[in-house]
Write an enzyme that holds these catalytic residues in place. Structure first.
Site, PDB file in Angstrom:
ATOM      1  N   ILE A 151     -16.671  -8.405  14.666  1.00 27.20           N
ATOM      2  CA  ILE A 151     -16.303  -9.476  15.170  1.00 27.20           C
ATOM      3  C   ILE A 151     -17.564 -10.408  15.435  1.00 27.20           C
ATOM      4  CG2 ILE A 151     -16.503  -8.544  17.712  1.00 27.20           C
ATOM      5  CD1 ILE A 151     -13.665  -9.839  18.099  1.00 27.20           C
ATOM      6  N   VAL A 154     -19.960   0.895  21.404  1.00 22.85           N
ATOM      7  CA  VAL A 154     -18.729   1.501  21.010  1.00 22.85           C
ATOM      8  C   VAL A 154     -18.644   2.939  20.884  1.00 22.85           C
ATOM      9  CG1 VAL A 154     -16.465   1.024  19.778  1.00 22.85           C
ATOM     10  CG2 VAL A 154     -17.836  -0.871  20.314  1.00 22.85           C
ATOM     11  N   HIS A 203     -19.349   4.729  14.246  1.00 23.83           N
ATOM     12  CA  HIS A 203     -19.196   3.684  13.106  1.00 23.83           C
ATOM     13  C   HIS A 203     -20.384   3.466  12.095  1.00 23.83           C
ATOM     14  CE1 HIS A 203     -20.067   2.113  16.835  1.00 23.83           C
ATOM     15  NE2 HIS A 203     -20.840   1.033  16.611  1.00 23.83           N
TER      16      HIS A 203
HETATM   17  P1  5GP Z   1     -22.670  -0.710  18.325  1.00 24.00           P
HETATM   18  O1  5GP Z   1     -23.836  -1.399  18.793  1.00 24.00           O
HETATM   19  O2  5GP Z   1     -21.883   0.231  19.018  1.00 24.00           O
HETATM   20  O3  5GP Z   1     -23.494   0.246  17.041  1.00 24.00           O
HETATM   21  O4  5GP Z   1     -21.862  -1.687  17.477  1.00 24.00           O
HETATM   22  C1  5GP Z   1     -20.488  -2.075  17.783  1.00 24.00           C
HETATM   23  C2  5GP Z   1     -20.238  -3.149  16.923  1.00 24.00           C
HETATM   24  O5  5GP Z   1     -18.897  -3.359  17.161  1.00 24.00           O
HETATM   25  C3  5GP Z   1     -20.716  -4.431  17.426  1.00 24.00           C
HETATM   26  O6  5GP Z   1     -21.616  -5.001  16.119  1.00 24.00           O
HETATM   27  C4  5GP Z   1     -19.792  -5.447  17.788  1.00 24.00           C
HETATM   28  O7  5GP Z   1     -19.593  -6.877  17.255  1.00 24.00           O
HETATM   29  C5  5GP Z   1     -18.563  -4.749  17.202  1.00 24.00           C
HETATM   30  N1  5GP Z   1     -17.286  -5.013  17.961  1.00 24.00           N
HETATM   31  C6  5GP Z   1     -17.216  -4.845  19.331  1.00 24.00           C
HETATM   32  N2  5GP Z   1     -15.795  -4.987  19.590  1.00 24.00           N
HETATM   33  C7  5GP Z   1     -15.358  -5.246  18.405  1.00 24.00           C
HETATM   34  C8  5GP Z   1     -13.789  -5.515  18.460  1.00 24.00           C
HETATM   35  O8  5GP Z   1     -12.964  -5.561  18.979  1.00 24.00           O
HETATM   36  N3  5GP Z   1     -13.553  -5.860  16.945  1.00 24.00           N
HETATM   37  C9  5GP Z   1     -14.497  -6.034  15.922  1.00 24.00           C
HETATM   38  N4  5GP Z   1     -13.772  -6.198  14.605  1.00 24.00           N
HETATM   39  N5  5GP Z   1     -15.708  -5.540  16.140  1.00 24.00           N
HETATM   40  C10 5GP Z   1     -16.101  -5.307  17.490  1.00 24.00           C
END
Ligand code: 5GP
Length: 117
Positions: free
Chosen positions: A32, A97, A101
């Site tokens: 996003i 999150v 992922h």
């Molecule tokens: P992390 O920091 O956990 O490795 O990455 C989480 C990623 O999830 C971030 O790049 C953030 O922009 C993405 N993200 C968070 N919420 C959402 C959402 O509701 N939809 C989408 N498509 N991406 C999300």
């Protein structure tokens, strides 16, 4: 029992996301808030909070995540130039999150991996 995140709702298509690929094991959708021209998230359909929680029974889904990353990089036209695959784990890894992922980042020079201090 780990708590579901927004990613489970995306996987079940309960909230909108730009889903590029889905099969019985994994789902891939656009981030996003993209940090590169191509920024795709690839997730297992079942909830694994972090890399620390991975079990041998998860290996098929985790392997599929890489296969799908390669396919999507090819489709995005960035395979030859190259890209980065990243899985962040917990606070020091910058994980926000808690549904494991893989980030697929490319479409520009990403450069060497350097930690900020
Ligand atoms: P992390 O920091 O956990 O490795 O990455 C989480 C990623 O999830 C971030 O790049 C953030 O922009 C993405 N993200 C968070 N919420 C959402 C959402 O509701 N939809 C989408 N498509 N991406 C999300």
């Amino acid at each position: 029992m780990a708590e579901e995140t927004i990613f489970s709702k995306i996987i079940r298509r309960e909230i909108p996301a730009d889903i590029l690929y889905q099969d019985d094991l994994v789902t891939a959708f656009c981030d996003i808030a993209p940090k590169a021209p191509t920024h795709i998230l690839i997730v297992p359909n079942h909830l694994i909070p972090t890399v620390n929680d991975v079990k041998s029974s998860d290996e098929k889904a985790l392997g599929r995540m890489i296969t799908v990353a390669a396919k999507l990089a090819d489709e995005a036209g960035i395979a030859d130039d190259g890209y980065r695959l990243v899985i962040n784990c917990n606070k020091h890894g910058g994980q926000e999150v808690y549904h494991i992922h893989m980030h697929l980042l490319g479409g520009q020079y990403i450069g060497p991996l350097v930690a900020s201090r």
